[in-house]
Motif scaffolding. Structure first.
Motif, short mmCIF file in Angstrom:
data_model
loop_
_atom_site.label_atom_id
_atom_site.label_comp_id
_atom_site.label_asym_id
_atom_site.label_seq_id
_atom_site.Cartn_x
_atom_site.Cartn_y
_atom_site.Cartn_z
N PRO A 198 0.84 -1.22 0.00
CA PRO A 198 0.00 0.00 0.00
C PRO A 198 0.86 1.26 0.00
N ASP A 199 0.30 2.33 -0.53
CA ASP A 199 1.00 3.62 -0.50
C ASP A 199 1.02 4.19 0.92
N ALA A 502 13.16 -3.06 -20.87
CA ALA A 502 13.26 -2.10 -19.77
C ALA A 502 14.36 -1.07 -20.01
N VAL A 503 15.35 -1.40 -20.85
CA VAL A 503 16.47 -0.49 -21.08
C VAL A 503 15.98 0.80 -21.73
N GLY A 504 16.36 1.93 -21.15
CA GLY A 504 15.98 3.24 -21.67
C GLY A 504 14.72 3.80 -21.05
N ARG A 505 13.97 2.97 -20.33
CA ARG A 505 12.76 3.47 -19.67
C ARG A 505 13.11 4.10 -18.32
N ARG A 506 12.14 4.71 -17.69
CA ARG A 506 12.33 5.28 -16.36
C ARG A 506 12.10 4.21 -15.30
N LEU A 507 12.79 4.34 -14.18
CA LEU A 507 12.70 3.32 -13.14
C LEU A 507 11.26 3.19 -12.62
N GLY A 508 10.58 4.30 -12.47
CA GLY A 508 9.22 4.26 -11.96
C GLY A 508 8.26 3.51 -12.86
N GLU A 509 8.58 3.41 -14.16
CA GLU A 509 7.69 2.71 -15.09
C GLU A 509 7.70 1.20 -14.87
N LEU A 510 8.70 0.69 -14.14
CA LEU A 510 8.78 -0.75 -13.89
C LEU A 510 7.97 -1.17 -12.68
N GLN A 511 7.46 -0.20 -11.91
CA GLN A 511 6.68 -0.51 -10.72
C GLN A 511 5.20 -0.60 -11.06
N GLU A 512 4.47 -1.40 -10.30
CA GLU A 512 3.01 -1.49 -10.40
C GLU A 512 2.44 -1.40 -9.01
N ARG A 513 1.49 -0.50 -8.82
CA ARG A 513 0.90 -0.35 -7.50
C ARG A 513 0.21 -1.65 -7.07
N GLY A 514 0.57 -2.10 -5.88
CA GLY A 514 -0.02 -3.31 -5.35
C GLY A 514 0.55 -4.58 -5.94
N GLN A 515 1.47 -4.46 -6.90
CA GLN A 515 2.03 -5.64 -7.55
C GLN A 515 3.55 -5.73 -7.43
N SER A 516 4.23 -4.61 -7.51
CA SER A 516 5.70 -4.62 -7.39
C SER A 516 6.16 -3.26 -6.91
#
Length: 579
Positions: A198-199, A502-516
């Protein structure tokens, strides 16, 4: 090449793993690697009792007593014209840190790209190996085993310990984890459907959190070190000394009365006491005072002096024996009073030393038992001000001195299976309610003891080291599973591979709320120098190849993160790294 048994996955690139060692841990590691489908070349001392069994498991066995550069070359280590060795990894399991470091440096000279896994007893030396060797994994048996023994003693089933992001972390209920918490893993207010990652949380007491240590429990204050004065009273002025001094006092009193009443009015009672004490302590007697005394008084005076000579000799012998027998560790550390509700640790070697540190961090009272006063754990106990009894931990007298009849748990972790078994059996007779955990090297014996005798559980350091080595060989980390109600979270590390999406993307784009949730990152090494872990990563940071990510995720969230960070199928399998 020995065929891979059914049910096993073959090695990724056909190259072998070289394992150097001769003890039971080596046997366990070879077995684990073979079960993982690896080709294994074992370098073993032919005098080892496990030599034949290791030879049966390994694809190739080299029997040598001294590990040298030529032996490593024979095993397939050494860059060829193709730029890589026939061996893709080297595992060093010698019990001597110096020999392991020497072999690792030699192997690095032969192949600068070789993956090296080293078992180190001294963790301080291990911390420096990365700077020397580059692609190197240091594994410490005591560091792996000690938390398991402590968890058994304290019945910490609800706490999950793991190594993540370069730290030793613990996950569990918020009331058990020391603040500040690194992150909230789950809000279990609703046990049927807990809120994962949770946030924010409205009820912190119902949270499952991740932290670096547990709260101090302070189970008991009854265990106290004897200290110098108590040790002098118990060890120097023991029962023998007190009996001898009582006899001397009685003889001196009788002599005082005889002298005062039969040597004339010029001798006062105080002077008579002085004369009697002089006779008893063999300091001498004034013969001129007894010239006119009755014959029987002279006989008494001589008798008192003879008895005094014998008593002084006995007193000297007993005190000297006590001083020699009271070793430094006992004089400084013995147990004071009658301890209860504590943990008794029998065996203060490298594993025992780490166990003492972990128990002290948790605020648990401990009493140590060790036969060798120079053992590593004895010095640790002195530093932590933990009472230590020097003696055989398998004897009832020693265990009673440590308060085993009133302890809440016993850890029998010496280097001998029979000693640990005997210790457990004695304690079970003294304290049927104690939680007993034994260190057992013989796996078959451990199983039979647990099944037949029902005196406690057993653990093996080699059984804990082997999976860690196998994981390090394939450059993956075991996943720690954290339960949250009826759901689970996984704690692991993921490596961003070249050419992945994932290379070249932003770190935050790899996260999922409630999932990772990404908790820490470590950038790729520069040369042989490893980068430090960043536990406050910025969500807008760019993702680059070789980035290692420490993550908490659900199973589905981790699966999607792996798809994003792995290279496409066009990449070679040897380049892929699994968490």
């Amino acid at each position: 090449m020995r065929p891979v048994p059914a049910g096993r996955q073959p090695s990724s690139d056909g190259r072998s793993v070289v394992v150097c060692g001769s003890d039971r841990t080596t046997l366990r590691v070879v077995s684990e690697l073979v079960d993982s489908g690896e080709r294994v070349t074992a370098i073993v001392n032919p005098d080892s009792r496990h030599f034949e069994r290791i030879g049966e498991l390994a694809d190739q066995e080299i029997g040598v007593r001294v590990l040298s550069e030529n032996v490593l070359v024979r095993a397939g280590i050494g860059a060829t014209d193709g730029g890589r060795s026939a061996a893709r990894a080297l595992v060093l399991l010698d019990t001597n840190d110096v020999r392991n470091v020497h072999a690792a440096l030699t192997a690095r000279d032969l192949d600068p790209k070789l993956r090296i896994i080293v078992q180190m007893v001294n963790p301080r030396i291990g911390e420096q190996l990365h700077a020397l060797l580059g692609d190197c994994v240091v594994i410490s048996g005591p560091s792996l085993a000690a938390p398991a023994f402590v968890a058994d003693a304290l019945e910490e089933d609800e706490l999950i310990w793991t190594d993540l992001g370069g730290r030793r972390l613990v996950a569990g209920p918020a009331e058990r984890i020391k603040a500040p918490h690194l992150t909230v893993l789950a809000d279990t207010t609703s046990s049927a459907r807990p809120d994962l990652l949770p946030d924010s949380s409205d009820d912190p007491t119902a949270d499952v959190v991740l932290g670096t240590s547990t709260r101090r429990q302070s189970i008991t204050k009854d265990v106290r070190r004897a200290g110098l004065m108590i040790a002098i009273r118990d060890d120097v002025f023991d029962r023998r000394v007190r009996w001898i001094m009582a006899v001397m006092a009685a003889v001196a009193l009788g002599g005082t009365m005889a002298i005062a009443m039969n040597t004339g009015p010029d001798v006062t009672w105080l002077h008579a006491l002085y004369l009697a004490l002089g006779a008893v302590t063999s300091a001498g007697i004034e013969d001129d005072l007894f010239v006119h005394a009755d014959p029987w008084v002279k006989v008494v005076a001589v008798g008192v002096q003879l008895i005094g000579i014998v008593l002084v000799a006995l007193l000297t012998a007993v005190v000297v024996d006590s001083l020699i027998g009271a070793r430094l560790s006992r004089v400084i550390g013995g147990v004071r009073g009658k301890p209860r509700n504590h943990v008794v640790v029998s065996g203060l070697g490298t594993v025992g030393a780490r166990v003492l540190e972990l128990l002290t961090e948790r605020g648990v009272a401990v009493v140590g038992i060790e036969k060798d006063e120079n053992a590593p754990g004895v010095q640790t106990a002195h530093r932590l001000r933990i009472p230590v009894i020097i003696g055989d931990g398998s004897t009832e007298e020693t265990l009673r001195s440590a308060g085993a009849s009133r302890c809440m748990a016993l850890l029998a972790i010496t280097d001998g299976d029979i000693t640990n078994l005997e210790t457990a059996m004695v304690v079970r007779g003294l304290n049927p309610d104690a939680k007993i955990t034994m260190r057992m090297f013989d796996h078959d014996l451990a199983q039979r003891v647990e099944r037949r005798l029902n005196i406690g559980t057993s653990r093996s350091v080699s059984m804990l080291v082997a999976p860690a080595v196998a994981a390090a060989v394939s450059n993956r980390l075991a996943q720690a599973t954290v339960p949250a109600g009826r759901r689970v979270l996984l704690l692991t590390e993921v490596v961003v591979e070249p050419n992945s999406v994932a290379v070249g993307r932003r770190l935050g784009e790899l996260q999922e709320r409630g999932q990772s949730r990404i908790m820490a990152i470590r950038k790729p090494p520069v040369g042989r120098r490893e980068a430090d872990w960043d536990w406050e990563p910025r969500s807008y940071a760019p993702v680059e190849p070789g980035l290692r990510i420490a993550v908490a995720a659900t199973r589905s969230g981790l699966a999607r993160l792996l798809l994003a960070t792995r290279a496409p199928r066009g990449g070679t399998q040897s380049e892929r790294m699994e968490p």
